[in-house]
Design a protein around this motif. Structure first.
Motif, PDB file in Angstrom:
ATOM      1  N   ASN A 173       0.833  -1.204   0.000  1.00 13.87           N
ATOM      2  CA  ASN A 173       0.000   0.000   0.000  1.00 13.87           C
ATOM      3  C   ASN A 173       0.864   1.250   0.000  1.00 13.87           C
ATOM      4  OD1 ASN A 173      -3.054  -0.879   0.528  1.00 13.87           O
ATOM      5  ND2 ASN A 173      -1.714  -2.242   1.691  1.00 13.87           N
ATOM      6  N   TYR A 189       1.171   4.317  -1.475  1.00 17.27           N
ATOM      7  CA  TYR A 189       0.501   5.342  -2.274  1.00 17.27           C
ATOM      8  C   TYR A 189       1.319   6.625  -2.289  1.00 17.27           C
ATOM      9  CZ  TYR A 189      -3.660   2.391  -2.204  1.00 17.27           C
ATOM     10  OH  TYR A 189      -4.536   1.355  -2.374  1.00 17.27           O
ATOM     11  N   PHE A 190       1.240   7.351  -3.396  1.00 17.44           N
ATOM     12  CA  PHE A 190       1.904   8.642  -3.489  1.00 17.44           C
ATOM     13  C   PHE A 190       1.107   9.532  -4.430  1.00 17.44           C
ATOM     14  CE2 PHE A 190       3.626   6.104  -6.891  1.00 17.44           C
ATOM     15  CZ  PHE A 190       3.771   6.985  -7.967  1.00 17.44           C
ATOM     16  N   MET A 191       1.363  10.851  -4.340  1.00 22.11           N
ATOM     17  CA  MET A 191       0.626  11.809  -5.149  1.00 22.11           C
ATOM     18  C   MET A 191       1.558  12.473  -6.151  1.00 22.11           C
ATOM     19  SD  MET A 191      -1.779  14.963  -3.878  1.00 22.11           S
ATOM     20  CE  MET A 191      -2.982  13.799  -3.240  1.00 22.11           C
ATOM     21  N   ASP A 251      -2.798  13.757  -8.587  1.00 24.02           N
ATOM     22  CA  ASP A 251      -3.404  12.449  -8.791  1.00 24.02           C
ATOM     23  C   ASP A 251      -2.756  11.438  -7.855  1.00 24.02           C
ATOM     24  OD1 ASP A 251      -5.211  13.198 -10.795  1.00 24.02           O
ATOM     25  OD2 ASP A 251      -3.649  13.053 -12.328  1.00 24.02           O
ATOM     26  N   LEU A 252      -3.540  10.500  -7.346  1.00 19.64           N
ATOM     27  CA  LEU A 252      -3.053   9.509  -6.396  1.00 19.64           C
ATOM     28  C   LEU A 252      -2.688   8.226  -7.138  1.00 19.64           C
ATOM     29  CD1 LEU A 252      -2.708   9.484  -3.300  1.00 19.64           C
ATOM     30  CD2 LEU A 252      -4.886   8.268  -3.160  1.00 19.64           C
ATOM     31  N   TYR A 253      -1.477   7.698  -6.834  1.00 19.25           N
ATOM     32  CA  TYR A 253      -0.982   6.495  -7.498  1.00 19.25           C
ATOM     33  C   TYR A 253      -0.602   5.449  -6.454  1.00 19.25           C
ATOM     34  CZ  TYR A 253      -0.522   9.442 -11.672  1.00 19.25           C
ATOM     35  OH  TYR A 253      -0.769  10.273 -12.729  1.00 19.25           O
ATOM     36  N   LEU A 254      -0.570   4.193  -6.897  1.00 20.73           N
ATOM     37  CA  LEU A 254      -0.110   3.085  -6.064  1.00 20.73           C
ATOM     38  C   LEU A 254       1.151   2.508  -6.684  1.00 20.73           C
ATOM     39  CD1 LEU A 254      -0.447   0.977  -3.796  1.00 20.73           C
ATOM     40  CD2 LEU A 254      -1.867  -0.344  -5.380  1.00 20.73           C
ATOM     41  N   GLN A 255       2.244   2.496  -5.924  1.00 18.99           N
ATOM     42  CA  GLN A 255       3.494   1.913  -6.398  1.00 18.99           C
ATOM     43  C   GLN A 255       3.380   0.399  -6.369  1.00 18.99           C
ATOM     44  OE1 GLN A 255       7.036   3.446  -4.547  1.00 18.99           O
ATOM     45  NE2 GLN A 255       8.286   1.721  -5.186  1.00 18.99           N
ATOM     46  N   THR A 256       3.552  -0.222  -7.524  1.00 15.35           N
ATOM     47  CA  THR A 256       3.362  -1.675  -7.642  1.00 15.35           C
ATOM     48  C   THR A 256       4.676  -2.437  -7.749  1.00 15.35           C
ATOM     49  OG1 THR A 256       3.143  -1.479 -10.058  1.00 15.35           O
ATOM     50  CG2 THR A 256       1.121  -1.370  -8.748  1.00 15.35           C
ATOM     51  N   THR A 272       9.456   1.879  -1.430  1.00 14.63           N
ATOM     52  CA  THR A 272       9.250   3.318  -1.324  1.00 14.63           C
ATOM     53  C   THR A 272      10.504   3.998  -0.792  1.00 14.63           C
ATOM     54  OG1 THR A 272       6.934   2.887  -0.817  1.00 14.63           O
ATOM     55  CG2 THR A 272       7.773   5.098  -0.380  1.00 14.63           C
TER      56      THR A 272
END
Length: 300
Positions: A8, A10-12, A16-21, A25
């Motif tokens: 989980n 997440y970053f902006m 816009d909000l994105y999920l690093q897959t 981090t």
């Protein structure tokens, strides 16, 4: 919990909000130990499955020192890069004149093929040391630099045998390097805000420990449902048949501390007499009234 944190991230970016897959981090406290666990697993697999593994393999974080037959170097590098080609890539540097720098160590190969080490110093190292006989300062003080003031402060503190250094509060790096998108203020917690009426000149002054976006949506919900007990904004709309100008809602100040935020709300209420707040906020000493009047006159 570890799996939850890793899955989980997440970053902006550009609001816009994105999920690093993929990957870990940057800046997360769990990233370094997890990365080290990955490297341990990777190198164990690499050394066990290599046709001609190196005789010596020593790793520090992501720098590795190894001793391998020169004829096997190219094939071993290909072997490493094929194991996790979508995740990690290795490059290499060979010895020069029978020596190789690894971190702060200079490793030397002797004629009998044994290894010797020495401290590695870059070519820019001057080998200069402080040989002055001046007395050492009692302490060191680091202060922000303010032109015209810092020089006077240094002069006074030097008389007390204090070493003074100054740092700038506005560097080129701070201006140019912004690896993360700034979070919009309406998505940050702790706001003092004003909501203008679209039908008259009055405004509502409020504060919230949550985000402004969340709080204004609550005002809008109470206004739509006619819940005048929960919202002074809804009360103003329904009693006067006015419309709220939500598009011109402004953030007046930001503060996450409850007591300071309540005082700042009261300050803005007193400084804006033409408001439709139900009360004046927390009590403020009457000695401040002259300053409130002066602030109100400047605004008007």
């Amino acid at each position: 919990m570890l799996e939850f944190c890793l899955n989980n991230a997440y970053f902006m970016f550009e609001e816009d909000l994105y999920l690093q897959t993929d990957g870990l981090t940057m800046g997360s406290p769990i990233s370094p130990p997890v990365a080290d666990l990955f490297m341990e697993s990777f190198e164990q697999e690499a050394l066990l499955t290599a046709p001609n593994p190196p005789r010596i393999w020593k790793r520090y974080v992501d720098d590795t020192f190894c001793v391998i037959e020169r004829e096997h170097l190219a094939s071993f590098l290909t072997h490493l890069n094929n194991l996790r080609k979508d995740v990690i890539k290795f490059t290499y540097e060979e010895e020069t004149n029978d020596q190789l720098a690894f971190l702060d160590i200079l490793v030397k190969r002797k004629p009998d093929l044994s290894l010797d080490t020495a401290v590695y110093r870059k070519k820019t190292h001057t080998d200069q040391t402080d040989t002055t006989d001046e007395p050492r300062p009692n302490a060191t003080v680091i202060l922000p630099y303010v032109a015209g003031t810092s020089e006077a402060i240094r002069k006074v503190l030097r008389k007390k045998n204090l070493c003074v250094y100054f740092k700038t509060t506005n560097t080129l790096k701070q201006q140019l390097v912004q690896p993360k998108d700034p979070i919009p203020k309406d998505l940050q917690p702790g706001a003092i805000y004003s909501i203008p009426c679209g039908s008259c000149d009055q405004v509502y002054i409020g504060e919230t420990g949550r985000t402004l976006k969340k709080r204004t949506s609550e005002h809008q919900r109470d206004t739509n449902s006619g819940n005048t007990q929960k919202s002074a904004v809804a009360e103003h709309v329904w009693q006067n048949q006015h419309d709220i100008d939500g598009d011109n809602t402004k953030i007046l100040d930001m503060n996450t501390k409850w007591s300071e935020r309540k005082f700042m709300e009261a300050w803005h209420i007193h400084s804006t007499p033409d408001n439709f707040n139900r009360d004046k906020g927390v009590d403020i000493p009457p000695e401040w009234n002259r300053l409130f009047k002066r602030t109100s006159d400047q605004v008007n």
